[in-house]
Motif scaffolding. Structure first.
Motif, short mmCIF file in Angstrom:
data_model
loop_
_atom_site.label_atom_id
_atom_site.label_comp_id
_atom_site.label_asym_id
_atom_site.label_seq_id
_atom_site.Cartn_x
_atom_site.Cartn_y
_atom_site.Cartn_z
N ALA A 84 85.49 -80.17 -37.87
CA ALA A 84 86.32 -80.56 -39.01
C ALA A 84 85.45 -81.23 -40.07
O ALA A 84 84.73 -82.19 -39.75
N GLY A 136 90.27 -83.50 -40.16
CA GLY A 136 90.06 -84.41 -39.03
C GLY A 136 91.23 -85.35 -38.77
O GLY A 136 91.36 -85.90 -37.68
N LYS A 149 83.86 -84.39 -36.21
CA LYS A 149 84.43 -84.62 -37.54
C LYS A 149 83.32 -85.14 -38.44
O LYS A 149 82.66 -86.13 -38.09
N ASP A 207 85.61 -83.01 -43.84
CA ASP A 207 86.42 -83.50 -44.95
C ASP A 207 85.53 -84.26 -45.93
O ASP A 207 84.38 -84.60 -45.62
N ALA A 255 85.12 -90.03 -37.56
CA ALA A 255 84.31 -89.06 -38.33
C ALA A 255 82.92 -89.63 -38.61
O ALA A 255 82.79 -90.82 -38.89
#
Ligand SMILES: Nc1ncnc2c1ncn2[C@@H]1O[C@H](COP(=O)(O)OP(=O)(O)O)[C@@H](O)[C@H]1O
Ligand SMILES: Nc1ccn([C@@H]2O[C@H](COP(=O)(O)OP(=O)(O)O)[C@@H](O)[C@H]2O)c(=O)n1
Length: 219
Positions: A9, A125, A135, A11, A190
Motif C-alpha cells: 500500500a 493503508g 505500507k 499513500d 506506514a
C-alpha cells in the motif's frame, strides 16, 4: 502464511512519487499495479465532461457507479483540471463507497494471475487494504513536488505555470487531508519515505529494500 498474495500500500500527497515507486515495485516483483488516483480522476473528468458540478453528490455518485476500466487510459486524466475535480468528487462518501469493492478485489485477486499487488492513493493503508504487508507513506516538500509535476506537465505540452501547479497541489492536499471520508493520513504502521532529497533511483531502491524486508517477514 496468509491465503492472499502480498499487498503493498502506497499513500501520500499529490505528486510525491507514489505512482513512480508503485510502477517500479510492480515491475521488480512481478506484481500488478493499481493507480487508484486514476479512478477518482476518471470520475471527476466524467462529471466535468457531462457539464455537471463535481461537488454534486448525485452526479458524482452516478459517474462512479458507471465507471468502466476503459475510461482509465484517457490522457486527459493526467491534467490539473482532472486532478482538481478528482479531489472534489473524492470527498463524497457515496463516491468512495462505490469504488471500494473494485480496489479491494484488485488487491485480493490481482489481474493476470500476478502473485501480488501494489496499490497507490490516499487511503490504501488506512481504508482499502489496512492489512497490507507493507505500507509506505511517500512525501516530499510541496515546492519540490510542484517542480516535478510542472516538468511532467510541460513535457506533455500543458502550458501551466509552476506557481499554479503549487497552488493546485496545496489546495488538493488540504482538501484530501481535511475531508471526513477517508482523509489522507499516514497510517500508524506506514514507513515514511521523504523523497525531497532523493532521485527516482534511490527512492525506488529504498522502496525495494523495504518490500524485500516485508516479504521476508511474511514467510
Ligand atoms: N524522487 C524523485 N525525483 C525526481 N522526480 C521524481 C521523483 N519521484 C517522482 N518524480 C517525478 O515527479 C512526478 C510526479 O511523480 P508521480 O510518481 O506521478 O507522483 P504521484 O503518483 O504521487 O502523483 C513525475 O513526473 C515523476 O517522474
Ligand atoms: N485512494 C485515493 C486516490 C486518489 N484520491 C483523490 O484523487 C485525487 C487525484 O489522485 P492522484 O493520486 O491521481 O493525484 P497525484 O498524486 O497523482 O497528483 C487526489 O487529490 C485525491 O483527492 C483519493 O481520494 N483516494
Amino acid at each position: 502464511m496468509t491465503a492472499r498474495g502480498p499487498v503493498i500500500a502506497i499513500d501520500g500527497p499529490a505528486a510525491s512519487g507514489k505512482g513512480t515507486i508503485g510502477r517500479a515495485l510492480a515491475r521488480h516483483f512481478g506484481f500488478a499495479h493499481l493507480d487508484t488516483g486514476a479512478i477518482y480522476r476518471a470520475v471527476g473528468h466524467a462529471v466535468r465532461m457531462a457539464g455537471d458540478d463535481p461537488a454534486d453528490p448525485a452526479a458524482a455518485e452516478a459517474a462512479a457507479r458507471a465507471l468502466t476500466p476503459g475510461q482509465l487510459d484517457d490522457p486527459a486524466l493526467r491534467g490539473e483540471a482532472a486532478g482538481a475535480a478528482a479531489s472534489v468528487v473524492a470527498a463524497i462518501p457515496g463516491v468512495r463507497a462505490a469504488l471500494l469493492d473494485f480496489q479491494r478485489d484488485f488487491a485480493a485477486h490481482p489481474p493476470g494471475g500476478a502473485p501480488g499487488a501494489v496499490l497507490d492513493g490516499r487511503d490504501i493503508g488506512t481504508v482499502v487494504c489496512p492489512d497490507a504487508d507493507l505500507k509506505l507513506f511517500v512525501t516530499a516538500a510541496a515546492e519540490t513536488r510542484a517542480r516535478r509535476r510542472h516538468l511532467e506537465l510541460s513535457r506533455r505540452g500543458d502550458r501551466v505555470t509552476e506557481a499554479d501547479v503549487l497552488a493546485d497541489i496545496r489546495a488538493r492536499d488540504a482538501r484530501d487531508a481535511g475531508r471526513t471520508a477517508a482523509p489522507m493520513v499516514r497510517a500508524g504502521d506506514a514507513r515514511l519515505l521523504d523523497t525531497t532529497e532523493m532521485d527516482i533511483d534511490s527512492a525506488v531502491a529504498e522502496a525495494i529494500r523495504l518490500t524485500e524486508d516485508a516479504l521476508r517477514a511474511r514467510g
